[in-house]
Design a protein around this motif. Sequence first.
Motif, PDB file in Angstrom:
ATOM      1  N   ALA A   1     -81.777 -37.822  35.514  1.00 11.53           N
ATOM      2  CA  ALA A   1     -82.800 -38.492  34.088  1.00 11.53           C
ATOM      3  C   ALA A   1     -84.305 -37.079  33.878  1.00 11.53           C
TER       4      ALA A   1
ATOM      5  N   MET B   1     -92.312 -41.533  32.231  1.00 14.65           N
ATOM      6  CA  MET B   1     -90.248 -42.161  32.459  1.00 14.65           C
ATOM      7  C   MET B   1     -89.853 -43.795  34.013  1.00 14.65           C
TER       8      MET B   1
ATOM      9  N   VAL C   1     -95.939 -38.447  27.978  1.00 12.69           N
ATOM     10  CA  VAL C   1     -94.562 -39.354  28.247  1.00 12.69           C
ATOM     11  C   VAL C   1     -94.186 -39.775  29.123  1.00 12.69           C
TER      12      VAL C   1
ATOM     13  N   LEU D   1     -94.834 -35.033  31.174  1.00 12.73           N
ATOM     14  CA  LEU D   1     -94.042 -36.035  31.729  1.00 12.73           C
ATOM     15  C   LEU D   1     -94.655 -36.902  32.646  1.00 12.73           C
TER      16      LEU D   1
ATOM     17  N   ASP E   1     -82.944 -34.827  31.846  1.00 10.61           N
ATOM     18  CA  ASP E   1     -82.823 -35.405  30.466  1.00 10.61           C
ATOM     19  C   ASP E   1     -84.324 -35.655  29.725  1.00 10.61           C
ATOM     20  N   ALA E   2     -85.282 -36.713  30.342  1.00  9.38           N
ATOM     21  CA  ALA E   2     -86.288 -36.565  29.356  1.00  9.38           C
ATOM     22  C   ALA E   2     -86.512 -35.681  29.275  1.00  9.38           C
TER      23      ALA E   2
ATOM     24  N   ARG F   1     -85.289 -34.424  25.634  1.00 13.23           N
ATOM     25  CA  ARG F   1     -85.793 -34.988  24.987  1.00 13.23           C
ATOM     26  C   ARG F   1     -86.767 -34.387  24.494  1.00 13.23           C
ATOM     27  N   ASN F   2     -87.114 -34.584  25.244  1.00 10.46           N
ATOM     28  CA  ASN F   2     -88.959 -34.048  24.590  1.00 10.46           C
ATOM     29  C   ASN F   2     -89.310 -32.911  24.116  1.00 10.46           C
TER      30      ASN F   2
END
Length: 246
Positions: A63, A40, A38, A11, A66-67, A70-71
Amino acid sequence: MTQTTVQPTILLIPGHWLGAWAWDDVRASLESAGARAVAMTLPGLDPDDPQRAARTLDDQVVAILDALARNGVSAGEPAIVVAHSGANLPVTLVLDRHPELVRRMVWVDSGPVAAGSAFAPDLPQDVRDLPLPPFDVLAQQASLEGLSSEALDRFRARAVPEPGPVLRQTVELGDDARTRIPTSLVCCSIPSAQVLDLAREGHPMFAEVANLEHLDVVDLPTGHWPMWSRARELAEVIRSAASRMR
């Protein structure tokens, strides 16, 4: 830390004034090498968010979590988290609250912050947000070495003012488990030897580095925005860090 044979999610979190777009070249290089990367945009840095100037560090922490969720990130499949510059405050809070979600931390010309830290605690309450300053002013605060005129033009065109609440909010920490997360410092505008000296001396910007139990340092000499000045090399440093178990 939990070990896993699954390719970890990487991330990428940008610093002040930046969105996910800032990582485009690094992310492309990581993906071409087979990594799961990913990027963000933190709350407050989406130009289309009408409430962006009211966003807080707590909003940013939510956030980030959450990221990760989601992954597919979990305690069983923790992530590699890469944070640049001023992303260090919300990311330090994530490490404090959910250390089990991070397999390795990679700080890019940045580092963890200590309890009680705030980026700009004296910023007046009536200052709604802080725009990207002129480059001659910015250059006195952070090195612009290696940035082309095209990169600077893109920076200026796409920069989003940093929310005042994010800059004023103080970091409160409570779990020392964050100091046991394997960590890589990617030192760009300040050499690693100097960073480590400052950490040992208790310099406020680097004091928390001295508390890290599993630390690697990598020198990538350039300015403060290596995702543009040395994107391919930075991607390789991140990929290498992600491959380590400790």
